[in-house]
Write a protein that holds these residues in place. Sequence first.
Motif, PDB file in Angstrom:
ATOM      1  N   TYR A  25      -7.285  52.203   4.246  1.00 49.47           N
ATOM      2  CA  TYR A  25      -6.197  52.535   5.159  1.00 49.47           C
ATOM      3  C   TYR A  25      -5.335  53.559   4.441  1.00 49.47           C
ATOM      4  O   TYR A  25      -5.146  53.476   3.211  1.00 49.47           O
ATOM      5  CB  TYR A  25      -5.413  51.278   5.547  1.00 49.47           C
ATOM      6  CG  TYR A  25      -6.239  50.397   6.458  1.00 49.47           C
ATOM      7  CD1 TYR A  25      -6.255  50.599   7.833  1.00 49.47           C
ATOM      8  CD2 TYR A  25      -7.060  49.402   5.927  1.00 49.47           C
ATOM      9  CE1 TYR A  25      -7.060  49.826   8.662  1.00 49.47           C
ATOM     10  CE2 TYR A  25      -7.869  48.616   6.750  1.00 49.47           C
ATOM     11  CZ  TYR A  25      -7.858  48.836   8.120  1.00 49.47           C
ATOM     12  OH  TYR A  25      -8.661  48.077   8.932  1.00 49.47           O
ATOM     13  N   LEU A  26      -4.839  54.519   5.190  1.00 49.70           N
ATOM     14  CA  LEU A  26      -4.214  55.682   4.553  1.00 49.70           C
ATOM     15  C   LEU A  26      -2.933  55.332   3.797  1.00 49.70           C
ATOM     16  O   LEU A  26      -2.728  55.781   2.673  1.00 49.70           O
ATOM     17  CB  LEU A  26      -3.930  56.771   5.599  1.00 49.70           C
ATOM     18  CG  LEU A  26      -3.435  58.106   5.043  1.00 49.70           C
ATOM     19  CD1 LEU A  26      -4.432  58.706   4.061  1.00 49.70           C
ATOM     20  CD2 LEU A  26      -3.164  59.086   6.183  1.00 49.70           C
ATOM     21  N   GLU A  27      -2.077  54.532   4.414  1.00 51.19           N
ATOM     22  CA  GLU A  27      -0.761  54.322   3.805  1.00 51.19           C
ATOM     23  C   GLU A  27      -0.842  53.645   2.427  1.00 51.19           C
ATOM     24  O   GLU A  27      -0.293  54.158   1.451  1.00 51.19           O
ATOM     25  CB  GLU A  27       0.150  53.564   4.769  1.00 51.19           C
ATOM     26  CG  GLU A  27       1.582  53.540   4.285  1.00 51.19           C
ATOM     27  CD  GLU A  27       2.524  52.919   5.305  1.00 51.19           C
ATOM     28  OE1 GLU A  27       2.621  51.677   5.319  1.00 51.19           O
ATOM     29  OE2 GLU A  27       3.157  53.675   6.064  1.00 51.19           O
ATOM     30  N   MET A  61      -2.383  56.032  -0.133  1.00 44.93           N
ATOM     31  CA  MET A  61      -1.433  57.071  -0.567  1.00 44.93           C
ATOM     32  C   MET A  61      -0.439  56.494  -1.566  1.00 44.93           C
ATOM     33  O   MET A  61      -0.186  57.073  -2.623  1.00 44.93           O
ATOM     34  CB  MET A  61      -0.682  57.640   0.647  1.00 44.93           C
ATOM     35  CG  MET A  61      -1.480  58.597   1.496  1.00 44.93           C
ATOM     36  SD  MET A  61      -1.843  60.154   0.636  1.00 44.93           S
ATOM     37  CE  MET A  61      -0.191  60.819   0.364  1.00 44.93           C
ATOM     38  N   PHE A  62       0.135  55.348  -1.218  1.00 50.03           N
ATOM     39  CA  PHE A  62       1.089  54.711  -2.146  1.00 50.03           C
ATOM     40  C   PHE A  62       0.425  54.465  -3.501  1.00 50.03           C
ATOM     41  O   PHE A  62       0.975  54.793  -4.547  1.00 50.03           O
ATOM     42  CB  PHE A  62       1.584  53.376  -1.586  1.00 50.03           C
ATOM     43  CG  PHE A  62       2.632  53.484  -0.510  1.00 50.03           C
ATOM     44  CD1 PHE A  62       3.611  54.478  -0.545  1.00 50.03           C
ATOM     45  CD2 PHE A  62       2.662  52.569   0.542  1.00 50.03           C
ATOM     46  CE1 PHE A  62       4.592  54.560   0.452  1.00 50.03           C
ATOM     47  CE2 PHE A  62       3.638  52.653   1.544  1.00 50.03           C
ATOM     48  CZ  PHE A  62       4.599  53.650   1.498  1.00 50.03           C
ATOM     49  N   GLU A  66      -2.142  63.975   2.394  1.00 49.68           N
ATOM     50  CA  GLU A  66      -2.787  63.062   3.339  1.00 49.68           C
ATOM     51  C   GLU A  66      -3.790  63.843   4.175  1.00 49.68           C
ATOM     52  O   GLU A  66      -3.464  64.920   4.676  1.00 49.68           O
ATOM     53  CB  GLU A  66      -1.760  62.486   4.318  1.00 49.68           C
ATOM     54  CG  GLU A  66      -0.740  61.590   3.687  1.00 49.68           C
ATOM     55  CD  GLU A  66       0.270  61.112   4.737  1.00 49.68           C
ATOM     56  OE1 GLU A  66       0.636  59.942   4.686  1.00 49.68           O
ATOM     57  OE2 GLU A  66       0.683  61.925   5.599  1.00 49.68           O
ATOM     58  N   ASP A  99      -2.561  48.710  -4.300  1.00 44.17           N
ATOM     59  CA  ASP A  99      -1.169  49.149  -4.158  1.00 44.17           C
ATOM     60  C   ASP A  99      -0.184  48.059  -4.566  1.00 44.17           C
ATOM     61  O   ASP A  99       0.917  48.349  -5.034  1.00 44.17           O
ATOM     62  CB  ASP A  99      -0.917  49.585  -2.706  1.00 44.17           C
ATOM     63  CG  ASP A  99       0.530  49.992  -2.492  1.00 44.17           C
ATOM     64  OD1 ASP A  99       1.044  50.758  -3.335  1.00 44.17           O
ATOM     65  OD2 ASP A  99       1.146  49.545  -1.513  1.00 44.17           O
ATOM     66  N   VAL A 148       4.634  63.233  -1.473  1.00 42.39           N
ATOM     67  CA  VAL A 148       3.573  63.494  -0.496  1.00 42.39           C
ATOM     68  C   VAL A 148       3.607  64.993  -0.206  1.00 42.39           C
ATOM     69  O   VAL A 148       4.678  65.560   0.024  1.00 42.39           O
ATOM     70  CB  VAL A 148       3.827  62.709   0.807  1.00 42.39           C
ATOM     71  CG1 VAL A 148       2.730  63.012   1.842  1.00 42.39           C
ATOM     72  CG2 VAL A 148       3.899  61.215   0.529  1.00 42.39           C
TER      73      VAL A 148
END
Length: 311
Positions: free
Chosen positions: A41-43, A46-47, A65, A86, A101
């Motif tokens: 999952y992207l979020e 990324m974190f 992203e 994460d 970001v």
Amino acid sequence: MKKKIYFNHDGGVDDLVSLFLLLQMDTIELTGVSVIPADCYLEPAMFASRKIIDRFGKGSLDVAESNSRGKNPFPKDWRLHAFFVDALPILNESGKIVTPVAEKPAHLHMIDAIHASDEKTTLLFTGPLTDLARALDEDPSIEEKIDRLVWMGGTFRDVGNVEEPEHDGTAEWNVFWDPEAAGRVWKSSIEIDLVALESTSQVPLTVDIRNRWASERKHLGVDFIGQCYAMCPPLVHFTTNSTYFLWDVLTTAFVGNSDIVKVKRINSIVHTDGPSQGRTEETDNGRPVNVVYDVNSNAFFDYITELSKKA
Ligand code: AGV
Ligand code: CA
């Protein structure tokens, strides 16, 4: 002169461990990082990426992203791994995230990074090739500034690692997620090094390697990879669909130290639709690729464990 590396990954445990290892290599310079929501999952991915750079990196990097979409979605259970990484306390000790970001989406971020460097860039992809395919369509002039693509993808054996309805099982997942993207990259003249299942199947996650990392956990970086691989099912009796291999970590190690593998050049095509979609096949009239088909697994595990001690 340090090799310039641009890294596009898809947030799995071995993708995130790869990011950590790249930050420990003093023979390379990481010029950019981006994350595609394929096997994650992207979020949270990324974190986790930004926190790994904060904790284990030096210079200034941002993380882009991807807004790419695939054709065949990854199983949700696998995509959830990014949440676990994460949440690791070692990444959350400071209570803040400094690494920003990026403003642009991944494929445009990569184009900028390629042009910003005088020397040619090595692209390291440990997820599907969608962002590269889009970047080539957007700006074909990047081709001549790409030294090579090193990709975890494909297999030339009869059996891949996709077990899904309507599929014949011949594909590897990173090709299967977006077969057309691989097809687009095959049409380019970029030099391709494929770290295929032939070699990654020689580096399964085992209880032995976990125990080795446990015994050396006094080193912060060894503890970190041990914590990450605690989330993944090891090989015990026989291989199942969820058995974890060090797919992307081998691909990353190959960038840092190509002595640990054997490579052969073959011609290949990619099947872009039908029941074999995502299959890479050896054929005389295909385009040339360099296949990493064998690895010295002891040398590999020594290399990544020693690298981790530098953190
Ligand atoms: O096919 C290997 C690719 C690698 O980039 N990914 C995982 C690695 O990051 C997909 C994948 C195949 N089997 C898996 C995968 C499994 N059992 N768990 C999680 N991901
Ligand atoms: Ca991956």
